[in-house]
Design a protein around this motif. Structure first.
Motif, PDB file in Angstrom:
ATOM      1  N   SER A  18       1.340   4.853  -1.741  1.00  0.00           N
ATOM      2  CA  SER A  18       0.797   3.835  -2.637  1.00  0.00           C
ATOM      3  C   SER A  18       0.089   4.465  -3.828  1.00  0.00           C
ATOM      4  CB  SER A  18      -0.158   2.910  -1.890  1.00  0.00           C
ATOM      5  OG  SER A  18       0.559   2.117  -0.972  1.00  0.00           O
ATOM      6  N   LEU A  19      -0.715   5.493  -3.584  1.00  0.00           N
ATOM      7  CA  LEU A  19      -1.378   6.185  -4.691  1.00  0.00           C
ATOM      8  C   LEU A  19      -0.360   6.752  -5.669  1.00  0.00           C
ATOM      9  CD1 LEU A  19      -4.300   8.026  -2.873  1.00  0.00           C
ATOM     10  CD2 LEU A  19      -4.518   6.265  -4.644  1.00  0.00           C
ATOM     11  N   GLN A  20       0.701   7.349  -5.164  1.00  0.00           N
ATOM     12  CA  GLN A  20       1.743   7.888  -6.040  1.00  0.00           C
ATOM     13  C   GLN A  20       2.385   6.777  -6.863  1.00  0.00           C
ATOM     14  OE1 GLN A  20       4.273  10.005  -3.316  1.00  0.00           O
ATOM     15  NE2 GLN A  20       2.988  11.835  -3.350  1.00  0.00           N
ATOM     16  N   HIS A  21       2.658   5.629  -6.252  1.00  0.00           N
ATOM     17  CA  HIS A  21       3.261   4.498  -6.959  1.00  0.00           C
ATOM     18  C   HIS A  21       2.333   3.990  -8.065  1.00  0.00           C
ATOM     19  CE1 HIS A  21       5.788   0.943  -7.512  1.00  0.00           C
ATOM     20  NE2 HIS A  21       4.659   0.261  -7.605  1.00  0.00           N
ATOM     21  N   ASN A  24       2.202   7.035 -10.748  1.00  0.00           N
ATOM     22  CA  ASN A  24       3.440   7.455 -11.409  1.00  0.00           C
ATOM     23  C   ASN A  24       4.252   6.313 -11.989  1.00  0.00           C
ATOM     24  OD1 ASN A  24       2.739  10.045 -10.605  1.00  0.00           O
ATOM     25  ND2 ASN A  24       3.994   9.959  -8.771  1.00  0.00           N
ATOM     26  N   ILE A  25       4.201   5.147 -11.379  1.00  0.00           N
ATOM     27  CA  ILE A  25       5.007   4.006 -11.839  1.00  0.00           C
ATOM     28  C   ILE A  25       4.179   3.042 -12.682  1.00  0.00           C
ATOM     29  CG2 ILE A  25       6.458   2.050 -11.142  1.00  0.00           C
ATOM     30  CD1 ILE A  25       7.689   4.781 -10.435  1.00  0.00           C
ATOM     31  N   LEU A  26       3.000   2.662 -12.180  1.00  0.00           N
ATOM     32  CA  LEU A  26       2.200   1.639 -12.854  1.00  0.00           C
ATOM     33  C   LEU A  26       1.193   2.201 -13.857  1.00  0.00           C
ATOM     34  CD1 LEU A  26       1.594  -0.745  -9.811  1.00  0.00           C
ATOM     35  CD2 LEU A  26       3.341  -0.920 -11.600  1.00  0.00           C
ATOM     36  N   GLY A  27       1.003   3.521 -13.880  1.00  0.00           N
ATOM     37  CA  GLY A  27       0.136   4.138 -14.887  1.00  0.00           C
ATOM     38  C   GLY A  27      -1.348   4.103 -14.598  1.00  0.00           C
ATOM     39  N   PHE A  28      -1.742   3.778 -13.375  1.00  0.00           N
ATOM     40  CA  PHE A  28      -3.147   3.811 -12.998  1.00  0.00           C
ATOM     41  C   PHE A  28      -3.592   5.264 -12.835  1.00  0.00           C
ATOM     42  CE2 PHE A  28      -2.217  -0.512 -12.070  1.00  0.00           C
ATOM     43  CZ  PHE A  28      -3.399  -1.212 -11.874  1.00  0.00           C
ATOM     44  N   SER A  29      -4.877   5.521 -12.954  1.00  0.00           N
ATOM     45  CA  SER A  29      -5.412   6.849 -12.662  1.00  0.00           C
ATOM     46  C   SER A  29      -6.149   6.790 -11.330  1.00  0.00           C
ATOM     47  CB  SER A  29      -6.357   7.312 -13.775  1.00  0.00           C
ATOM     48  OG  SER A  29      -7.456   6.432 -13.884  1.00  0.00           O
ATOM     49  N   HIS A  30      -6.167   7.919 -10.641  1.00  0.00           N
ATOM     50  CA  HIS A  30      -6.865   8.026  -9.360  1.00  0.00           C
ATOM     51  C   HIS A  30      -8.360   8.044  -9.639  1.00  0.00           C
ATOM     52  CE1 HIS A  30      -8.448  10.360  -5.859  1.00  0.00           C
ATOM     53  NE2 HIS A  30      -7.738   9.438  -5.243  1.00  0.00           N
ATOM     54  N   ASP A  31      -9.108   7.180  -8.987  1.00  0.00           N
ATOM     55  CA  ASP A  31     -10.553   7.094  -9.197  1.00  0.00           C
ATOM     56  C   ASP A  31     -11.313   7.845  -8.114  1.00  0.00           C
ATOM     57  OD1 ASP A  31     -12.910   6.273 -10.466  1.00  0.00           O
ATOM     58  OD2 ASP A  31     -12.991   4.371  -9.381  1.00  0.00           O
ATOM     59  N   LEU A  49      -7.423   0.554  -2.439  1.00  0.00           N
ATOM     60  CA  LEU A  49      -6.317   0.579  -1.487  1.00  0.00           C
ATOM     61  C   LEU A  49      -6.835   1.101  -0.160  1.00  0.00           C
ATOM     62  CD1 LEU A  49      -3.798   2.386  -3.881  1.00  0.00           C
ATOM     63  CD2 LEU A  49      -3.984  -0.080  -3.498  1.00  0.00           C
ATOM     64  N   THR A  50      -6.444   0.449   0.920  1.00  0.00           N
ATOM     65  CA  THR A  50      -6.840   0.939   2.230  1.00  0.00           C
ATOM     66  C   THR A  50      -5.655   0.874   3.182  1.00  0.00           C
ATOM     67  OG1 THR A  50      -8.448   0.760   4.043  1.00  0.00           O
ATOM     68  CG2 THR A  50      -7.755  -1.296   3.024  1.00  0.00           C
ATOM     69  N   GLN A  51      -5.464   1.962   3.894  1.00  0.00           N
ATOM     70  CA  GLN A  51      -4.392   2.020   4.881  1.00  0.00           C
ATOM     71  C   GLN A  51      -4.892   1.343   6.141  1.00  0.00           C
ATOM     72  OE1 GLN A  51      -2.230   5.687   4.972  1.00  0.00           O
ATOM     73  NE2 GLN A  51      -1.809   5.491   7.146  1.00  0.00           N
ATOM     74  N   SER A  52      -4.141   0.335   6.599  1.00  0.00           N
ATOM     75  CA  SER A  52      -4.603  -0.447   7.736  1.00  0.00           C
ATOM     76  C   SER A  52      -3.444  -0.793   8.648  1.00  0.00           C
ATOM     77  CB  SER A  52      -5.266  -1.740   7.249  1.00  0.00           C
ATOM     78  OG  SER A  52      -5.612  -2.552   8.337  1.00  0.00           O
ATOM     79  N   SER A  53      -3.713  -0.778   9.921  1.00  0.00           N
ATOM     80  CA  SER A  53      -2.727  -1.249  10.887  1.00  0.00           C
ATOM     81  C   SER A  53      -3.279  -2.454  11.655  1.00  0.00           C
ATOM     82  CB  SER A  53      -2.372  -0.126  11.868  1.00  0.00           C
ATOM     83  OG  SER A  53      -3.519   0.300  12.560  1.00  0.00           O
ATOM     84  N   GLU A  54      -4.485  -2.882  11.301  1.00  0.00           N
ATOM     85  CA  GLU A  54      -5.147  -3.967  12.021  1.00  0.00           C
ATOM     86  C   GLU A  54      -4.924  -5.337  11.404  1.00  0.00           C
ATOM     87  OE1 GLU A  54      -9.264  -2.995  12.482  1.00  0.00           O
ATOM     88  OE2 GLU A  54      -8.816  -0.979  13.162  1.00  0.00           O
ATOM     89  N   LEU A 100       5.318  -5.712  -8.174  1.00  0.00           N
ATOM     90  CA  LEU A 100       5.002  -5.546  -6.756  1.00  0.00           C
ATOM     91  C   LEU A 100       4.737  -4.086  -6.442  1.00  0.00           C
ATOM     92  CD1 LEU A 100       7.856  -7.774  -5.268  1.00  0.00           C
ATOM     93  CD2 LEU A 100       5.502  -8.444  -5.750  1.00  0.00           C
ATOM     94  N   ASP A 101       3.805  -3.828  -5.530  1.00  0.00           N
ATOM     95  CA  ASP A 101       3.630  -2.459  -5.047  1.00  0.00           C
ATOM     96  C   ASP A 101       4.572  -2.243  -3.868  1.00  0.00           C
ATOM     97  OD1 ASP A 101       2.358  -3.321  -2.666  1.00  0.00           O
ATOM     98  OD2 ASP A 101       0.404  -2.505  -3.215  1.00  0.00           O
ATOM     99  N   PRO A 102       4.646  -1.041  -3.305  1.00  0.00           N
ATOM    100  CA  PRO A 102       5.615  -0.774  -2.226  1.00  0.00           C
ATOM    101  C   PRO A 102       5.466  -1.681  -0.998  1.00  0.00           C
ATOM    102  CG  PRO A 102       4.777   1.298  -3.074  1.00  0.00           C
ATOM    103  CD  PRO A 102       3.962   0.195  -3.711  1.00  0.00           C
ATOM    104  N   ASP A 103       4.289  -2.268  -0.800  1.00  0.00           N
ATOM    105  CA  ASP A 103       4.057  -3.136   0.355  1.00  0.00           C
ATOM    106  C   ASP A 103       4.169  -4.616   0.021  1.00  0.00           C
ATOM    107  OD1 ASP A 103       3.388  -1.245   2.564  1.00  0.00           O
ATOM    108  OD2 ASP A 103       1.867  -0.622   1.121  1.00  0.00           O
ATOM    109  N   GLY A 104       4.497  -4.942  -1.219  1.00  0.00           N
ATOM    110  CA  GLY A 104       4.642  -6.335  -1.612  1.00  0.00           C
ATOM    111  C   GLY A 104       3.383  -6.979  -2.160  1.00  0.00           C
TER     112      GLY A 104
END
Length: 116
Positions: A18-21, A24-31, A49-54, A100-104
């Protein structure tokens, strides 16, 4: 209390991808990054962005107000962005498109249609 700003939090399945997307694609910078939580910025707009499985992934939307949307849409489309729709004018006075991001998760970009 005086609120200053709000930042949407998107649930993602793979934080690194997601960070790469976003960069590299949307032009955001990493904060920042902290474990399975990170922030990106585009101008003054921040998204966390948070990685979650819950909880369900890909069910969020952020509306980003802009001064124009057509050139940005063309730029990210050329980089492979997934668009839900192309920029279009709406009866309520806005010109908008949704990426859309990779997760929709949806990023709606809009500007005053008379200024577009």
């Amino acid at each position: 209390m005086t609120p200053h700003h709000a930042v949407p939090v998107f649930l993602v399945s793979n934080l690194v991808a997601s960070l790469q997307h976003y960069q590299n694609i949307l032009g955001f910078s990493h904060d920042f990054s902290f474990g399975d939580y990170a922030g990106v910025k585009l101008g003054n707009v921040g998204i966390h962005l948070t990685q979650s499985s819950e909880r369900p992934i890909g069910k969020s939307t952020a509306y980003i107000f802009c001064d124009e949307v057509d050139s940005y849409c063309a730029e990210i489309k050329g980089k492979g962005a997934i668009l839900r729709n192309e920029p279009q004018d709406w009866p309520y006075g806005m010109r908008e498109f949704i990426a859309l991001d990779p997760d929709g998760n949806q990023l709606a970009f809009g500007c005053d249609s008379e200024k577009a």
